[in-house]
Structure formats: C-alpha cells, structure tokens
Design a protein around this motif. Structure first.
Motif, mmCIF file in Angstrom:
data_model
loop_
_atom_site.group_PDB
_atom_site.id
_atom_site.type_symbol
_atom_site.label_atom_id
_atom_site.label_comp_id
_atom_site.label_asym_id
_atom_site.label_seq_id
_atom_site.Cartn_x
_atom_site.Cartn_y
_atom_site.Cartn_z
ATOM 1 N N ALA A 177 0.905 -1.439 -0.087
ATOM 2 C CA ALA A 177 0.026 -0.032 -0.070
ATOM 3 C C ALA A 177 0.814 1.296 0.125
ATOM 4 O O ALA A 177 2.076 1.267 0.589
ATOM 5 C CB ALA A 177 -0.797 0.004 1.089
ATOM 6 N N SER A 178 0.497 2.280 -0.448
ATOM 7 C CA SER A 178 0.983 3.540 -0.714
ATOM 8 C C SER A 178 1.493 3.972 0.649
ATOM 9 O O SER A 178 2.461 4.990 0.658
ATOM 10 C CB SER A 178 0.284 4.535 -1.556
ATOM 11 O OG SER A 178 -0.818 4.760 -0.978
ATOM 12 N N LEU A 179 0.815 3.961 1.832
ATOM 13 C CA LEU A 179 1.149 4.498 2.852
ATOM 14 C C LEU A 179 1.107 3.468 4.009
ATOM 15 O O LEU A 179 0.808 3.724 5.230
ATOM 16 C CB LEU A 179 0.073 5.494 3.409
ATOM 17 C CG LEU A 179 0.298 6.924 3.205
ATOM 18 C CD1 LEU A 179 -0.853 7.952 3.763
ATOM 19 C CD2 LEU A 179 1.579 7.442 3.912
ATOM 20 N N PHE A 180 1.757 2.388 3.390
ATOM 21 C CA PHE A 180 2.243 1.241 4.614
ATOM 22 C C PHE A 180 2.938 1.950 5.741
ATOM 23 O O PHE A 180 3.962 2.488 5.392
ATOM 24 C CB PHE A 180 2.940 0.524 3.982
ATOM 25 C CG PHE A 180 3.587 -0.885 4.577
ATOM 26 C CD1 PHE A 180 2.770 -1.619 5.599
ATOM 27 C CD2 PHE A 180 4.942 -1.046 4.861
ATOM 28 C CE1 PHE A 180 3.001 -2.877 6.160
ATOM 29 C CE2 PHE A 180 5.263 -2.171 5.671
ATOM 30 C CZ PHE A 180 4.489 -2.876 6.326
ATOM 31 N N VAL A 181 2.697 1.343 6.890
ATOM 32 C CA VAL A 181 3.621 2.053 8.025
ATOM 33 C C VAL A 181 4.552 0.658 8.631
ATOM 34 O O VAL A 181 4.098 -0.178 8.806
ATOM 35 C CB VAL A 181 2.498 2.255 9.078
ATOM 36 C CG1 VAL A 181 3.497 2.579 10.561
ATOM 37 C CG2 VAL A 181 1.664 3.415 8.705
ATOM 38 N N GLN B 104 -3.061 2.306 13.525
ATOM 39 C CA GLN B 104 -2.003 3.123 12.676
ATOM 40 C C GLN B 104 -2.389 4.494 12.390
ATOM 41 O O GLN B 104 -3.532 4.700 12.286
ATOM 42 C CB GLN B 104 -1.657 2.280 11.492
ATOM 43 C CG GLN B 104 -1.269 0.916 11.577
ATOM 44 C CD GLN B 104 0.055 0.874 12.676
ATOM 45 O OE1 GLN B 104 0.812 1.875 12.541
ATOM 46 N NE2 GLN B 104 -0.026 -0.453 13.383
ATOM 47 N N ALA B 105 -1.618 5.458 12.172
ATOM 48 C CA ALA B 105 -0.202 5.411 12.696
ATOM 49 C C ALA B 105 0.065 6.062 13.968
ATOM 50 O O ALA B 105 -0.909 6.825 14.490
ATOM 51 C CB ALA B 105 0.843 6.049 11.881
ATOM 52 N N LYS B 106 0.779 5.217 14.763
ATOM 53 C CA LYS B 106 0.988 5.766 16.347
ATOM 54 C C LYS B 106 1.277 7.369 16.372
ATOM 55 O O LYS B 106 0.944 8.044 17.044
ATOM 56 C CB LYS B 106 2.297 5.130 16.852
ATOM 57 C CG LYS B 106 2.508 5.600 18.264
ATOM 58 C CD LYS B 106 3.959 4.734 18.639
ATOM 59 C CE LYS B 106 4.335 5.268 20.034
ATOM 60 N NZ LYS B 106 5.570 4.401 20.482
ATOM 61 N N SER B 107 1.922 7.730 15.418
ATOM 62 C CA SER B 107 2.306 9.226 15.167
ATOM 63 C C SER B 107 1.406 10.275 14.742
ATOM 64 O O SER B 107 1.410 11.485 14.750
ATOM 65 C CB SER B 107 3.606 9.431 14.307
ATOM 66 O OG SER B 107 3.457 8.939 13.096
#
Length: 323
Positions: free
Chosen positions: A64-68, A244-247
């Motif tokens: 995926a394009s925003l895989f963490v 997701q995502a922790k940040s």
C-alpha cells in the motif's frame, strides 16, 4: 486462561490481501462459542472495548502507498490478543480513514509553477502558498486560510500524502485478517461491530477519529467533534486502543480523548489503555534539515509519555487483562 486461536487464523497471512472467508469464519465462531463457553457480550460484568484506529489495507499491507513499517507485526500481535481475550472483549470499534482523489492533502489539490503536482511528503506552509511555490487547483482562498489555521494550531504542518484509503478501492478496506476477527467476534459474542468512517471533507485533514484538524475555514464548517463516538467509547469500563499510525491518527485520537475527558470527567482517564506494541509511527521523512515537527517517532514517543502522565495506561498485548 487465554482462549485458543481459531483454526483459520495464520500469522503468516496477516499482511496478505484476500477475500474474507465469511462462511468459514462465522461457522467456526458459533462452534467456538459453544465449545469454549463464550457468553454473549451483553452478559459482561466488566465492559471492555477494543478500539482499532485505521487498521486498513492502506496502512497495514506492505504494497500500500502509505504502509507503516511494523504494521504487519503490530496486526499479528493485535489479532492474537483479540482472539485470546475474545470472551473478555465486549465490543469492537473500528475507524476507517476514508478519502477521495481531490482533498487538500493529496497531490491533485496542488500544483507548482510548472503545472506539476507536489511529490508525496511535500510540506506546504502558508508562505509557500502566498509566494506561489504551490497553488491550489481549487478553492484557492480557502486553501490558504486552511494552511494558516493549521499553522496557528501548532499541531501539524500540511503534508501532501500519497493517494490512500480511497473510497471504493482495496486500500480502504479493513485488513482482511482484521475483518475476519471482527466477524468472528460479532458471531461468537452475538454483538455487532461498531464501524465509523472519517476523513471525507476536502478542506481539512482528519487524523483524529473524533475531530478534524480544523473545524472552520473562511466561515465554512468543515467538521465537528464526534460526541456520539466519544460517548460510545466512554460507556465502556475500559478501552484498549490499537492501530495506525502511532504518530498521526492514533496519537491525534488519544489527544482528543484526553482533552474531552479533562473537560468532562477526569476520573475516566484511566479507562483508556494504549496497546503500545500494537501501533507504529510513520518513519522520518527524507528531509535535511528535518523540522522537529516531522520527526514522527520522536513526536509519538513524547506524546505517549504525556498521555501516560495524564492518567492513561500504557500496556502491551502480552499483559493480562485484569478484573
């Protein structure tokens, strides 16, 4: 004692894309409940919610394009925790980041003097917009106003993200292994999963599940605090948070929970349990020099310490559920 994992679950397939096996999962859920004496959720004395934030293909699947990075392992730990404590978890709540092509944080919203869109992870400041470095392709006045409002909050700088979690696309779906766990829990405990969508407003980012980054732009309302969701979560005696995502989305949601609990009833702060090994931060972007606000792992760790100091509990999936 913890419950056994269902026969269809396989750690190795957690990051894979496949069609959920609804018939197999639901048939086994009914058998499993009978064999292990799993009672309906409505009979729970201690009501516990598992709150999954954006546990979607967009962030948890390696292609995926925003895989963490770390999300597959986070999901594996989360799923083992969910299954082994199935008889203790009263309700599942999932948020789903939900976007369309033309939103202020996607490349198609902006273009430079050469007519080209900004590459992903480009930071756009009000000064960039005023100077013409980046020009909004639609709603130019409101776009500048948004950047100014966002800057004034001091929370985030507008970041251009890759197209992700597009409504109707595969990346919008829950990770298939997570979807199966949701279905299994629903049938085994005779209770529906609570699923909410967030993030469709074009003129604001929406990291927090509870509210967008900005609620008003140039006199136009672009979002509001989700009081109904807050009330639903705080009706439980305990809420375990993962995702997701922790940040970003996890952190923003936790900060919104903290603020509203402080405004209403501080005694409920300890109901929030953060599963720290079931979430990962967005990696540091390749910028030199790196603005402090974009050091996402550091930002996440500092915020988690502040949340713990405020009274939230930081726990791990390997910790027993007491009570």
């Amino acid at each position: 004692m913890s419950l056994p994992l269902p026969s269809f679950y396989d750690d190795a397939h957690v990051g894979a894309l496949y069609l959920e096996r609804a018939a197999r999962v639901t048939d086994e859920a009914r058998r499993y409940a009978r064999e292990h004496g799993v009672r309906p959720a409505r009979e729970d004395r201690l009501r516990i919610a598992a709150f999954g934030i954006d546990a979607q293909v967009a962030f948890c699947q390696p292609e995926a394009s925003l895989f963490v990075p770390g999300a597959v392992e986070d999901s594996q730990r989360t799923l083992r925790w969910l299954y082994r404590h199935l008889d203790r978890i009263t309700g599942l709540v999932f948020s789903m980041d939900t976007h369309r092509a033309f939103q202020i944080f996607h490349p198609g919203w902006w273009q430079g003097p050469d007519g080209q869109p900004p590459p992903p992870l480009t930071v756009i400041t009000p000064a960039d917009v005023r100077s013409g470095r980046w020009r909004a392709t639609r709603h130019p006045e409101e776009s500048l106003a948004y950047c100014e409002r966002l800057e004034s909050t001091g929370r985030y700088v507008l970041t251009v993200w890759p197209y992700h979690a597009l409504l109707g696309g595969l990346s919008h779906a829950l990770l298939p292994a997570m979807m199966e766990a949701s279905l299994f829990h629903a049938l085994a405990r005779d209770t529906p999963t609570h699923i909410i969508q967030k993030g469709e407003e074009a003129l604001t980012e929406n990291y927090s599940v509870l509210s967008p980054e900005v609620t008003e732009v140039s006199g136009r309302t672009v979002g509001r605090f989700d009081q109904a969701l807050f009330d639903h979560l705080l009706a439980f005696d305990r809420v375990y948070v993962f995702g997701q995502a922790k940040s970003h989305c996890v952190l923003s949601t936790l900060m919104d929970l903290k603020r509203r609990i402080e405004e209403t009833d501080r005694s409920k702060m300890g109901r929030i349990h953060i599963l720290e090994d079931a979430m990962s931060p967005v990696p540091v972007p390749p910028l030199d020099p790196l603005p402090p606000g974009l050091d996402f792992p550091r930002v996440a760790d500092e915020a988690m310490r502040a949340l713990q100091e405020a009274g939230m509990k930081v726990v791990r999936t390997t910790d027993p559920i007491e009570g």
